[in-house]
Design an enzyme around this catalytic site. Structure first.
Site, PDB file in Angstrom:
ATOM      1  N   ALA A   1     -11.123  -5.264  15.126  1.00 21.96           N
ATOM      2  CA  ALA A   1     -10.762  -6.689  15.252  1.00 21.96           C
ATOM      3  C   ALA A   1      -9.537  -6.999  14.395  1.00 21.96           C
ATOM      4  O   ALA A   1      -8.618  -7.705  14.827  1.00 21.96           O
ATOM      5  CB  ALA A   1     -11.939  -7.572  14.847  1.00 21.96           C
TER       6      ALA A   1
ATOM      7  N   TYR B   1     -12.768  -3.300  11.673  1.00 20.61           N
ATOM      8  CA  TYR B   1     -11.440  -2.673  11.616  1.00 20.61           C
ATOM      9  C   TYR B   1     -10.674  -2.904  12.930  1.00 20.61           C
ATOM     10  O   TYR B   1      -9.499  -3.294  12.926  1.00 20.61           O
ATOM     11  CB  TYR B   1     -11.640  -1.184  11.342  1.00 20.61           C
ATOM     12  CG  TYR B   1     -10.380  -0.388  11.121  1.00 20.61           C
ATOM     13  CD1 TYR B   1      -9.673  -0.465   9.923  1.00 20.61           C
ATOM     14  CD2 TYR B   1      -9.907   0.489  12.099  1.00 20.61           C
ATOM     15  CE1 TYR B   1      -8.526   0.290   9.709  1.00 20.61           C
ATOM     16  CE2 TYR B   1      -8.770   1.254  11.897  1.00 20.61           C
ATOM     17  CZ  TYR B   1      -8.082   1.145  10.696  1.00 20.61           C
ATOM     18  OH  TYR B   1      -6.951   1.904  10.499  1.00 20.61           O
TER      19      TYR B   1
ATOM     20  N   ASN C   1       1.488  -2.287   5.368  1.00 28.03           N
ATOM     21  CA  ASN C   1       0.775  -1.030   5.600  1.00 28.03           C
ATOM     22  C   ASN C   1      -0.609  -1.005   4.939  1.00 28.03           C
ATOM     23  O   ASN C   1      -1.486  -0.257   5.395  1.00 28.03           O
ATOM     24  CB  ASN C   1       1.651   0.107   5.044  1.00 28.03           C
ATOM     25  CG  ASN C   1       0.875   1.392   4.864  1.00 28.03           C
ATOM     26  OD1 ASN C   1       0.602   2.100   5.829  1.00 28.03           O
ATOM     27  ND2 ASN C   1       0.486   1.703   3.626  1.00 28.03           N
TER      28      ASN C   1
ATOM     29  N   GLY D   1       0.821  -1.212   0.000  1.00 27.70           N
ATOM     30  CA  GLY D   1       0.000   0.000   0.000  1.00 27.70           C
ATOM     31  C   GLY D   1       0.849   1.253   0.000  1.00 27.70           C
ATOM     32  O   GLY D   1       0.644   2.171   0.795  1.00 27.70           O
TER      33      GLY D   1
ATOM     34  N   LYS E   1      -7.167  -4.938  13.476  1.00 24.27           N
ATOM     35  CA  LYS E   1      -5.963  -4.279  14.002  1.00 24.27           C
ATOM     36  C   LYS E   1      -5.520  -4.895  15.336  1.00 24.27           C
ATOM     37  O   LYS E   1      -4.322  -4.942  15.638  1.00 24.27           O
ATOM     38  CB  LYS E   1      -6.206  -2.773  14.137  1.00 24.27           C
ATOM     39  CG  LYS E   1      -6.468  -2.065  12.788  1.00 24.27           C
ATOM     40  CD  LYS E   1      -5.312  -2.215  11.825  1.00 24.27           C
ATOM     41  CE  LYS E   1      -5.438  -1.349  10.588  1.00 24.27           C
ATOM     42  NZ  LYS E   1      -4.287  -1.483   9.682  1.00 24.27           N
TER      43      LYS E   1
ATOM     44  N   ARG F   1      -0.277   5.608  -1.885  1.00 21.78           N
ATOM     45  CA  ARG F   1      -0.925   6.801  -1.311  1.00 21.78           C
ATOM     46  C   ARG F   1      -0.667   6.840   0.192  1.00 21.78           C
ATOM     47  O   ARG F   1      -0.152   5.887   0.772  1.00 21.78           O
ATOM     48  CB  ARG F   1      -2.439   6.740  -1.534  1.00 21.78           C
ATOM     49  CG  ARG F   1      -2.855   6.786  -2.975  1.00 21.78           C
ATOM     50  CD  ARG F   1      -4.359   6.821  -3.112  1.00 21.78           C
ATOM     51  NE  ARG F   1      -4.989   5.537  -2.865  1.00 21.78           N
ATOM     52  CZ  ARG F   1      -5.853   5.280  -1.893  1.00 21.78           C
ATOM     53  NH1 ARG F   1      -6.206   6.235  -1.050  1.00 21.78           N
ATOM     54  NH2 ARG F   1      -6.389   4.086  -1.750  1.00 21.78           N
TER      55      ARG F   1
HETATM   56  P1  NDP Z   1      -4.948   5.249   2.374  1.00 21.77           P
HETATM   57  O1  NDP Z   1      -6.371   4.866   2.109  1.00 21.77           O
HETATM   58  O2  NDP Z   1      -4.529   6.653   2.182  1.00 21.77           O
HETATM   59  O3  NDP Z   1      -3.968   4.291   1.491  1.00 21.77           O
HETATM   60  C1  NDP Z   1      -4.171   2.910   1.523  1.00 21.77           C
HETATM   61  C2  NDP Z   1      -3.095   2.220   0.730  1.00 21.77           C
HETATM   62  O4  NDP Z   1      -3.333   0.795   0.821  1.00 21.77           O
HETATM   63  C3  NDP Z   1      -3.119   2.560  -0.750  1.00 21.77           C
HETATM   64  O5  NDP Z   1      -1.815   2.513  -1.252  1.00 21.77           O
HETATM   65  C4  NDP Z   1      -3.949   1.409  -1.348  1.00 21.77           C
HETATM   66  O6  NDP Z   1      -3.675   1.132  -2.721  1.00 21.77           O
HETATM   67  C5  NDP Z   1      -3.468   0.261  -0.482  1.00 21.77           C
HETATM   68  N1  NDP Z   1      -4.414  -0.841  -0.471  1.00 21.77           N
HETATM   69  C6  NDP Z   1      -5.698  -0.851  -0.043  1.00 21.77           C
HETATM   70  N2  NDP Z   1      -6.241  -2.077  -0.221  1.00 21.77           N
HETATM   71  C7  NDP Z   1      -5.266  -2.846  -0.766  1.00 21.77           C
HETATM   72  C8  NDP Z   1      -5.204  -4.193  -1.200  1.00 21.77           C
HETATM   73  N3  NDP Z   1      -6.254  -5.022  -1.109  1.00 21.77           N
HETATM   74  N4  NDP Z   1      -4.057  -4.654  -1.716  1.00 21.77           N
HETATM   75  C9  NDP Z   1      -2.969  -3.834  -1.829  1.00 21.77           C
HETATM   76  N5  NDP Z   1      -2.962  -2.562  -1.445  1.00 21.77           N
HETATM   77  C10 NDP Z   1      -4.106  -2.074  -0.925  1.00 21.77           C
HETATM   78  O7  NDP Z   1      -4.671   4.738   3.864  1.00 21.77           O
HETATM   79  P2  NDP Z   1      -3.707   5.348   4.999  1.00 21.77           P
HETATM   80  O8  NDP Z   1      -2.431   5.752   4.412  1.00 21.77           O
HETATM   81  O9  NDP Z   1      -4.478   6.306   5.809  1.00 21.77           O
HETATM   82  O10 NDP Z   1      -3.502   4.047   5.910  1.00 21.77           O
HETATM   83  C11 NDP Z   1      -2.360   3.205   5.813  1.00 21.77           C
HETATM   84  C12 NDP Z   1      -2.399   2.226   6.965  1.00 21.77           C
HETATM   85  O11 NDP Z   1      -2.406   2.956   8.184  1.00 21.77           O
HETATM   86  C13 NDP Z   1      -3.634   1.324   6.978  1.00 21.77           C
HETATM   87  O12 NDP Z   1      -3.288   0.026   7.403  1.00 21.77           O
HETATM   88  C14 NDP Z   1      -4.525   1.991   8.007  1.00 21.77           C
HETATM   89  O13 NDP Z   1      -5.437   1.091   8.589  1.00 21.77           O
HETATM   90  C15 NDP Z   1      -3.497   2.489   8.990  1.00 21.77           C
HETATM   91  N6  NDP Z   1      -3.973   3.577   9.835  1.00 21.77           N
HETATM   92  C16 NDP Z   1      -4.330   4.780   9.281  1.00 21.77           C
HETATM   93  C17 NDP Z   1      -4.790   5.794  10.123  1.00 21.77           C
HETATM   94  C18 NDP Z   1      -5.181   7.138   9.607  1.00 21.77           C
HETATM   95  O14 NDP Z   1      -5.661   7.942  10.423  1.00 21.77           O
HETATM   96  N7  NDP Z   1      -5.008   7.453   8.342  1.00 21.77           N
HETATM   97  C19 NDP Z   1      -4.917   5.569  11.571  1.00 21.77           C
HETATM   98  C20 NDP Z   1      -4.512   4.275  12.022  1.00 21.77           C
HETATM   99  C21 NDP Z   1      -4.048   3.333  11.172  1.00 21.77           C
HETATM  100  P3  NDP Z   1      -4.517   1.887  -3.903  1.00 21.77           P
HETATM  101  O15 NDP Z   1      -3.962   3.297  -3.947  1.00 21.77           O
HETATM  102  O16 NDP Z   1      -4.206   1.130  -5.130  1.00 21.77           O
HETATM  103  O17 NDP Z   1      -5.938   1.839  -3.481  1.00 21.77           O
END
Ligand code: NDP
Length: 247
Positions: free
Chosen positions: A157, A155, A90, A12, A159, A15
């Site tokens: 569960a 979510y 991530n 991931g 995490k 973004r």
């Molecule tokens: P974003 O939604 O901004 O980015 C998510 C990323 O994960 C993207 O690169 C997306 O790819 C990729 N992704 C999603 N689904 C899949 C999949 N099935 N296979 C491969 N890649 C995938 O999320 P954040 O940057 O905010 O979050 C990143 C991590 O941090 C996550 O695990 C989230 O749960 C955790 N987190 C975030 C918080 C926040 O406040 N933002 C708080 C706590 C934890 P694509 O661009 O192709 O969709």
């Protein structure tokens, strides 16, 4: 801090937090591969930007839920770059709903994307890391996995599951020099959080002792520390990057 010579994979990375981690790791001299689900253009931009820093960089379109794909991606990195030293799990999604209204699909999608993916990539990374006589795994959890949150049972569960999985993995692979830790971010400004209502945002801020949301760079800094040899005696740990929200 220095990540020179380390070959890293960040799931991931197209973004949000993953993108900042990739760029930061490249700044510190690491070779970085990223995966993404569908944002090819964004992923290629991250790759170009990393290459301009003089490191090797690559993007793989790879649904994190797919077991065989994880092995394919990791084998490709290990054979092209010689080894895999750092894995950051991530990739993650939210599909929020109250339990009474949550569909089976909403439950399954979040558990599979956020938790099964961790098993897929950690399992695939074990052999190349054992061959390299060590490695660092960083799994991105959430403070919600520590505290629970109404409307996010799926979510939370997923995490919370990451914490148990990571501690077990850390115990199983410590003798091989492989460390595994969790970063639990609080409220971080990314696309994942941009649609929260003003009311929810205000209540998050009021529950955060530092009084502001976090920036993706602040999570990336912690990930770089865990990826580096500066954290060589830390394993099985959960580090909150949450402005004090869950203390
Ligand atoms: P974003 O939604 O901004 O980015 C998510 C990323 O994960 C993207 O690169 C997306 O790819 C990729 N992704 C999603 N689904 C899949 C999949 N099935 N296979 C491969 N890649 C995938 O999320 P954040 O940057 O905010 O979050 C990143 C991590 O941090 C996550 O695990 C989230 O749960 C955790 N987190 C975030 C918080 C926040 O406040 N933002 C708080 C706590 C934890 P694509 O661009 O192709 O969709």
């Amino acid at each position: 801090m220095d990540l020179k010579g380390k070959n890293c994979l960040i799931t991931g990375g197209s973004r949000g937090i993953g993108r900042f981690m990739a760029l930061h790791f490249a700044d510190l001299g690491a070779n970085v591969a990223i995966t993404y689900a569908s944002s090819s253009k964004a992923a290629e931009e991250v790759v170009e930007s990393m290459k301009s820093k003089g490191v090797h960089a690559k993007a793989y379109q790879a649904d994190a839920v797919k077991f065989e794909k994880a092995d394919e991606v990791i084998q490709s990195i290990a054979s092209e770059w010689g080894s895999l030293n750092v894995l950051v799990n991530n990739a993650g999604i939210t599909r929020d709903n109250l339990i009474l209204r949550m569909s089976e699909d909403q439950w399954d999608e979040v558990i599979n994307t956020n938790l099964k993916s961790i098993f897929n990539y950690c399992k695939a990374a074990a052999k190349p890391m054992m061959r390299a006589k060590g490695g660092s795994i960083i799994n991105v959890g959430s403070v919600v996995g520590l505290t629970g949150n109404a409307g996010q049972s799926n979510y939370a569960a997923s995490k919370a599951g990451i914490v148990g999985f990571t501690k077990s993995y850390a115990k199983e692979l410590a003798s091989r020099g492989i460390r595994a830790n969790v970063i639990a971010p609080g409220y971080i400004l990314t696309e994942m959080t941009e649609n929260l209502s003003e009311k929810v945002l205000e209540s998050i801020k009021s529950e955060t002792p530092l009084g502001r949301p976090g920036e993706p760079e602040e999570v990336a800094n912690t990930a770089a520390f865990l990826a580096s040899d500066l954290s060589s005696y830390i394993t099985g740990e959960v580090i909150r990057v949450d402005g004090g929200m869950a203390m």
